[in-house]
Motif scaffolding. Structure first.
Motif, mmCIF file in Angstrom:
data_model
loop_
_atom_site.group_PDB
_atom_site.id
_atom_site.type_symbol
_atom_site.label_atom_id
_atom_site.label_comp_id
_atom_site.label_asym_id
_atom_site.label_seq_id
_atom_site.Cartn_x
_atom_site.Cartn_y
_atom_site.Cartn_z
ATOM 1 N N VAL A 234 32.985 67.661 -26.197
ATOM 2 C CA VAL A 234 33.882 67.213 -27.290
ATOM 3 C C VAL A 234 33.246 66.240 -28.240
ATOM 4 O O VAL A 234 33.384 66.439 -29.393
ATOM 5 C CB VAL A 234 35.208 66.665 -26.668
ATOM 6 C CG1 VAL A 234 36.043 65.963 -27.942
ATOM 7 C CG2 VAL A 234 36.079 67.787 -25.957
ATOM 8 N N SER A 235 32.407 65.438 -27.441
ATOM 9 C CA SER A 235 31.786 64.317 -28.281
ATOM 10 C C SER A 235 30.484 64.219 -27.658
ATOM 11 O O SER A 235 30.347 63.683 -26.354
ATOM 12 C CB SER A 235 32.581 63.234 -28.497
ATOM 13 O OG SER A 235 31.861 62.031 -29.044
ATOM 14 N N GLY A 236 29.344 64.370 -28.353
ATOM 15 C CA GLY A 236 27.922 64.293 -27.608
ATOM 16 C C GLY A 236 27.893 65.758 -26.803
ATOM 17 O O GLY A 236 28.480 66.386 -26.780
ATOM 18 N N ARG A 237 26.611 65.698 -26.257
ATOM 19 C CA ARG A 237 26.120 66.858 -25.313
ATOM 20 C C ARG A 237 25.414 66.149 -24.323
ATOM 21 O O ARG A 237 24.614 65.454 -24.356
ATOM 22 C CB ARG A 237 25.437 67.783 -26.084
ATOM 23 C CG ARG A 237 26.041 68.531 -27.221
ATOM 24 C CD ARG A 237 25.308 69.416 -27.929
ATOM 25 N NE ARG A 237 25.225 70.806 -26.987
ATOM 26 C CZ ARG A 237 26.447 71.565 -27.021
ATOM 27 N NH1 ARG A 237 27.420 71.547 -27.511
ATOM 28 N NH2 ARG A 237 26.213 72.856 -26.192
ATOM 29 N N GLY A 238 25.835 66.714 -22.907
ATOM 30 C CA GLY A 238 24.929 66.170 -21.924
ATOM 31 C C GLY A 238 25.373 65.298 -21.192
ATOM 32 O O GLY A 238 26.411 64.330 -21.623
ATOM 33 N N VAL A 239 24.690 64.635 -20.125
ATOM 34 C CA VAL A 239 25.242 63.571 -19.339
ATOM 35 C C VAL A 239 24.635 62.282 -19.689
ATOM 36 O O VAL A 239 23.646 61.995 -19.328
ATOM 37 C CB VAL A 239 24.971 63.933 -17.693
ATOM 38 C CG1 VAL A 239 25.259 62.721 -16.781
ATOM 39 C CG2 VAL A 239 25.319 65.294 -17.075
ATOM 40 N N GLN A 240 25.629 61.750 -20.491
ATOM 41 C CA GLN A 240 25.172 60.425 -21.077
ATOM 42 C C GLN A 240 26.583 59.633 -21.145
ATOM 43 O O GLN A 240 27.527 60.168 -21.658
ATOM 44 C CB GLN A 240 24.424 60.462 -22.546
ATOM 45 C CG GLN A 240 23.212 61.417 -22.228
ATOM 46 C CD GLN A 240 22.642 61.242 -23.930
ATOM 47 O OE1 GLN A 240 22.844 60.667 -24.852
ATOM 48 N NE2 GLN A 240 21.544 62.399 -24.060
ATOM 49 N N GLU A 241 26.418 58.226 -20.962
ATOM 50 C CA GLU A 241 27.639 57.617 -21.106
ATOM 51 C C GLU A 241 28.413 57.673 -22.331
ATOM 52 O O GLU A 241 27.667 57.651 -23.523
ATOM 53 C CB GLU A 241 27.169 56.051 -20.639
ATOM 54 C CG GLU A 241 27.052 55.768 -19.205
ATOM 55 C CD GLU A 241 26.561 54.293 -18.999
ATOM 56 O OE1 GLU A 241 26.816 53.370 -19.478
ATOM 57 O OE2 GLU A 241 25.731 54.139 -17.968
ATOM 58 N N GLY A 242 29.578 57.831 -22.370
ATOM 59 C CA GLY A 242 30.109 58.055 -23.732
ATOM 60 C C GLY A 242 30.502 59.319 -24.274
ATOM 61 O O GLY A 242 31.393 59.460 -24.953
#
Length: 161
Positions: free
Chosen positions: A40-48
């Motif tokens: 939904v927002s961003g891609r991949g395993v990252q905070e946020g």
């Protein structure tokens, strides 16, 4: 209350993280009751970063939007529902990876804020979640160990001149 499942996987922590980074490709094969996954927002395993998923649990279609709240590469992935009311009962979900001498221990945890009465009243649903987690553990093990084997076989193929 914490629902927990633990699976030993002959792979490296990076392979487990890559599996989650590539969840759009992996979600449907991870469990037969998985229906949909999208960033939904961003891609991949990252905070946020926020993702949406749908899955069946105990015959009911669940639709969840969640956010990564804590990420330690190779060790820890933590996420929680984006809806504040849902967080009161489901404050966090965690995937932990513990390195072992020749493998990794993949630990899935669902942290719930429910008392003994609610646990008793929802026993069928909680048992279905435990079974779902067990199958996810078996399947991520199968998927990653097959990738590990295929990768090793490719490295062993001699090049012809």
């Amino acid at each position: 209350m914490i629902l927990r499942d633990s699976t030993r996987i002959v792979t490296q922590p990076e392979a487990i993280f890559r599996f989650f980074d590539e969840m759009e490709q992996n979600y449907l094969q991870w469990h037969p009751d998985h229906v949909l996954f999208r960033w939904v927002s961003g891609r991949g395993v990252q905070e946020g970063n926020v993702f949406y998923f749908e899955e069946y649990i105990a015959g009911k279609l669940l639709k969840k939007k969640t956010v990564f709240t804590r990420v330690v590469p190779g060790q820890h992935i933590e996420f929680a529902p984006t809806f504040w009311l849902m967080r009161l009962f489901l404050p966090r979900l965690i995937f932990r990876i513990e390195q072992e001498p020749d493998a990794c221990r993949f630990i899935a945890e669902i942290h719930l804020r429910i008392g003994p009465l609610a646990a008793k009243l929802n026993k069928k649903e909680l048992d279905a979640v435990r079974e779902h987690m067990r199958v996810e553990g078996e399947n991520i093990k199968r998927i990653l160990e097959q990738q590990q084997t295929a990768s090793a076989e490719v490295r062993e193929v001699p090049l012809s001149v």
